[in-house]
Motif scaffolding. Structure first.
Motif: not given
Length: 146
Positions: A23, A26-27, A29, A106-107, A109
């Motif tokens: 998870d 995907a978030r 940087w 990055a996603n 959120e």
């Protein structure tokens, strides 16, 4: 033997840890540290869940052992961002020569800053589990019938 029944620890199953890493991919940087928001339990509750019929002998804390786990220190509150299911500690230097606003993952959120005295530790965690809940967690994490 139990060192201290009031000692607390964070809990994370192997599957939950794998899912968290995937998870975070995907978030991220780059350069930040991800801290999952996970439940805590006392050592007494863990002992009761794992060995309910055995006597629990309290032997005291060993040298160097901590009563509670701390995953986010107040010293790093100024660089900690809170998200719904995790915290991010921003790097203290520019990583990979990119200028990133870590308040947005990055996603896409969006996070929010924590209070200046924020600490995330197993003692003050709002998500505590009982011995009964621990038995359910253990049963659900078993890859086979034990």
């Amino acid at each position: 033997p139990i060192t201290d029944p009031n000692m607390t620890r964070f809990l994370l199953t192997l599957q939950e840890s794998v899912d968290f890493v995937i998870d975070c991919a995907a978030r991220m940087w780059g350069g930040e540290t991800f801290i999952p928001r996970i439940p805590s339990a006392t050592i007494g509750a863990i002992a009761e869940a794992v060995a309910p019929s055995m006597p629990h002998k309290v032997v005291g804390i060993r040298p160097g052992e901590k009563l509670h786990e701390v995953l986010c220190l107040p010293d790093t509150a100024w660089q900690t961002v809170e998200y719904d299911r995790h915290y991010v500690i921003k790097p203290s230097f520019k990583f990979n020569r990119i200028d990133v606003d870590y308040m947005t993952a990055a996603n896409g959120e969006t996070g929010r800053p924590v209070d200046s005295e924020f600490s995330y530790n197993s003692r003050d965690n709002h998500d505590f589990v009982s011995a009964d809940a621990l038995r359910d967690i253990i049963a659900g994490a078993m890859p086979f019938d034990a």
